[in-house]
Every structure is written in structure tokens, then in C-alpha cells.
Design a protein around this motif. Structure first.
Motif, short mmCIF file in Angstrom:
data_model
loop_
_atom_site.label_atom_id
_atom_site.label_comp_id
_atom_site.label_asym_id
_atom_site.label_seq_id
_atom_site.Cartn_x
_atom_site.Cartn_y
_atom_site.Cartn_z
N UNK A 196 0.80 -1.01 -0.01
CA UNK A 196 0.07 0.01 -0.05
C UNK A 196 0.84 1.19 0.12
N UNK A 197 2.19 1.29 0.26
CA UNK A 197 2.96 2.39 0.36
C UNK A 197 3.84 2.35 -0.96
N UNK A 198 3.83 3.70 -1.61
CA UNK A 198 4.37 3.60 -2.71
C UNK A 198 6.00 3.45 -2.61
N UNK A 199 6.61 2.69 -3.52
CA UNK A 199 8.03 2.50 -3.46
C UNK A 199 8.91 3.63 -4.11
N UNK A 200 8.25 4.47 -4.62
CA UNK A 200 8.78 5.62 -5.47
C UNK A 200 8.48 6.99 -4.41
N UNK A 201 7.62 7.14 -4.12
CA UNK A 201 7.31 8.24 -3.03
C UNK A 201 7.70 8.14 -1.66
N UNK A 202 7.54 6.86 -1.12
CA UNK A 202 8.00 6.67 0.14
C UNK A 202 8.82 5.44 0.58
N UNK A 203 10.09 5.57 -0.22
CA UNK A 203 11.05 4.51 0.01
C UNK A 203 11.64 4.39 1.52
N UNK A 204 11.88 5.39 1.90
CA UNK A 204 12.47 5.27 3.34
C UNK A 204 11.44 4.72 4.30
N UNK A 205 10.02 5.24 4.33
CA UNK A 205 9.07 4.34 5.16
C UNK A 205 9.00 3.04 5.06
N UNK A 206 8.75 2.69 3.52
CA UNK A 206 8.88 1.33 3.42
C UNK A 206 10.11 0.29 3.94
N UNK A 207 11.19 1.16 3.66
CA UNK A 207 12.31 0.39 4.35
C UNK A 207 12.20 0.23 5.72
N UNK A 208 11.91 1.31 6.31
CA UNK A 208 12.00 1.25 7.85
C UNK A 208 10.63 0.73 8.64
N UNK A 209 9.77 0.35 7.72
CA UNK A 209 8.37 -0.08 8.41
C UNK A 209 8.56 -1.36 9.37
N UNK A 210 9.42 -2.34 8.75
CA UNK A 210 9.35 -3.44 9.89
C UNK A 210 10.17 -2.94 11.13
N UNK A 211 11.05 -2.18 11.19
CA UNK A 211 11.51 -1.59 12.50
C UNK A 211 10.53 -0.80 13.29
N UNK A 212 9.70 -0.29 12.70
CA UNK A 212 8.69 0.63 13.23
C UNK A 212 7.65 -0.17 13.84
N UNK A 213 7.57 -1.42 13.38
CA UNK A 213 6.67 -2.32 13.86
C UNK A 213 6.91 -3.11 15.24
N UNK A 214 8.20 -2.81 15.46
CA UNK A 214 8.82 -3.44 16.60
C UNK A 214 8.68 -2.32 17.73
N UNK A 215 8.21 -2.82 19.06
CA UNK A 215 8.21 -1.72 19.95
C UNK A 215 9.63 -1.24 20.44
N UNK A 216 9.52 -0.29 21.13
CA UNK A 216 10.96 0.09 21.90
C UNK A 216 11.11 -0.25 23.20
N UNK A 217 9.86 -0.80 23.71
CA UNK A 217 9.65 -1.28 25.22
C UNK A 217 10.27 -0.23 26.01
#
Length: 242
Positions: A196-217
Motif C-alpha cells: 500500500x506504500x509507494x516505493x517511489x514516493x515513500x522509499x524510506x518509510x517502506x524500508x523502515x516499516x519493519x523496524x517501526x513495527x517493533x516496540x521500543x519497550x
């Protein structure tokens, strides 16, 4: 002939529910349990009354309006915080350790009741300081007294209080922010909805999404808090800036 006893209106307005006579504590505990299960949108006087086995009108003795009930949920969260801190919640020779303890206990309360956490922002924004629930005011007093005992003057204590509160509530809000798009998916990319995330317009967000899904705790909370407090002490672990 209606067959309705003459005492029925009084009985309908009674606050004796299916679990015995009501109390403010029981009403708020039931409201919090309902929100925990079904979210804030499920909470209403009528629904809460049904949970307790009383007419909705009986609840107005304990919460005069829907807003008052929401403020009561905030109160319930802070009362649980006090329980977690224990009777020595105000104690502690080191102010930074005290703030870490308060932050950690608040984090635990919020993760235990994620559906109610939005109220910590919306209701505290809507209610003037002096009208907030007593448990909330005691929390404010606890933090400010800790800072004043550490040597901060009024301005310094106020600045640290604001920064501490902003970091704590902001961190918890980010922790609880939904990231997973489809929890039933086993493929990580589809689970996060990367398609659902544009690889062209939101490349950094796509790349970082997996890390964002993890809680910092709690570790992330503590690290950020230390970095924040260092700004007020010039890096010294114990100094209080004035």
C-alpha cells in the motif's frame, strides 16, 4: 391494568446492580473493563448500566455526564499507577531514579489498558489543571516535589515536568500506534501492508516499516528519558540545573 408494581420506577433508578450496591470504584472498574474489551466507542451510560445490571440513570450518581465518566477512566488509570508505585511512591533519594520509576510504572499501566490511553491526551487537554481528578493531581505533585527536592527552582522544575510528561505520553502513544495492516498474514510485507506504500514516493518509510513495527519497550523509554534529562543537567547524572 398494566401489571407494573408501583415501586418499579424507584427500583429502576436504584443503584443496586446484579453484583450488589454500586460504588464509584466499581463503576469505574467496570467502565475500564468494558473499554479494555471493546474500545472507547463501546462506552455509554446505557451500555455500562447493562454491564452492571442497573438503569443508566443510576450511574449519574457516580459520573454526572459522559465527559465525567471519561475523566473517571483517566482517574482509574492514575489510581492503578499509584498502586504500582506502592506506598513509597514519593520516596527516593535520587530524582532521576524516581522519574524512571514513575515512567516505567506509567508505561506498564498504559500497555495494560491500551484502549483507554488516548484519554490521557484528549481529557487532560480538555480539563483545567485544578479540575483534574485527584489521582492525576497527586501524580503532578509527585513529579514536581521530586524535582524541587533535587534542587530545581520553580522554573526549572516546571521545564523538566513538561519535558518528562511530553516524552512519556508521546513515547507510549507511538508504542501503541497501529502499524500492522493485516495480523492474519504470515508474509511480513503483506502483514505490514507494504504494497500500500509507494516505493517511489515513500522509499524510506517502506524500508523502515519493519523496524517501526517493533516496540521500543521499557529500554527505549529509559534511554530516551536519560537523553532528555541530560539536557537539563549538562550530562551530569545528578546535577539539577537552576
Amino acid at each position: 391494568m398494566t401489571g407494573v408494581p408501583e415501586t418499579s420506577p424507584a427500583r429502576r433508578a436504584s443503584d443496586r446492580g446484579r453484583y450488589g450496591r454500586l460504588s464509584r470504584e466499581r463503576v469505574l472498574a467496570s467502565a475500564l473493563a468494558l473499554v479494555d474489551r471493546e474500545g472507547l466507542s463501546a462506552l455509554s451510560m446505557r451500555r455500562l448500566g447493562a454491564e452492571l445490571g442497573v438503569e443508566a440513570m443510576a450511574l449519574y450518581r457516580y459520573a454526572s455526564s459522559k465527559d465525567a465518566l471519561l475523566d473517571g477512566l483517566v482517574e482509574a488509570l492514575y489510581l492503578e499507577l499509584e498502586e504500582r508505585l506502592g506506598p513509597d511512591g514519593r520516596a527516593g533519594a535520587d530524582w532521576r531514579d524516581g522519574l524512571h520509576r514513575i515512567a516505567g510504572a506509567t508505561y506498564d499501566v498504559c500497555l495494560a489498558h491500551p484502549q483507554a490511553v488516548p484519554l490521557l491526551g484528549t481529557r487532560l487537554l480538555a480539563v483545567p489543571l485544578a479540575r483534574r481528578p485527584e489521582a492525576v493531581l497527586r501524580d503532578h505533585e509527585r513529579v514536581l516535589a521530586l524535582l524541587r527536592r533535587a534542587g530545581f527552582d520553580e522554573a526549572g522544575a516546571s521545564a523538566v515536568f513538561r519535558a518528562f510528561t511530553a516524552w512519556l505520553l508521546g513515547y507510549v502513544s507511538v508504542e501503541l500506534r497501529p502499524v500492522v495492516d493485516n495480523p492474519d498474514e504470515t508474509d511480513p510485507a503483506f502483514r505490514l501492508g507494504l504494497h500500500r506504500l509507494s516505493a517511489k514516493e515513500l522509499p524510506t518509510l517502506r524500508e523502515t516499516a519493519a523496524a517501526l513495527a517493533e516496540r521500543g519497550g521499557p529500554e527505549g523509554l529509559a534511554a530516551g528519558l536519560d537523553a532528555l534529562l541530560d539536557g537539563f543537567t549538562g550530562g551530569s547524572p545528578s546535577a539539577a540545573s537552576r
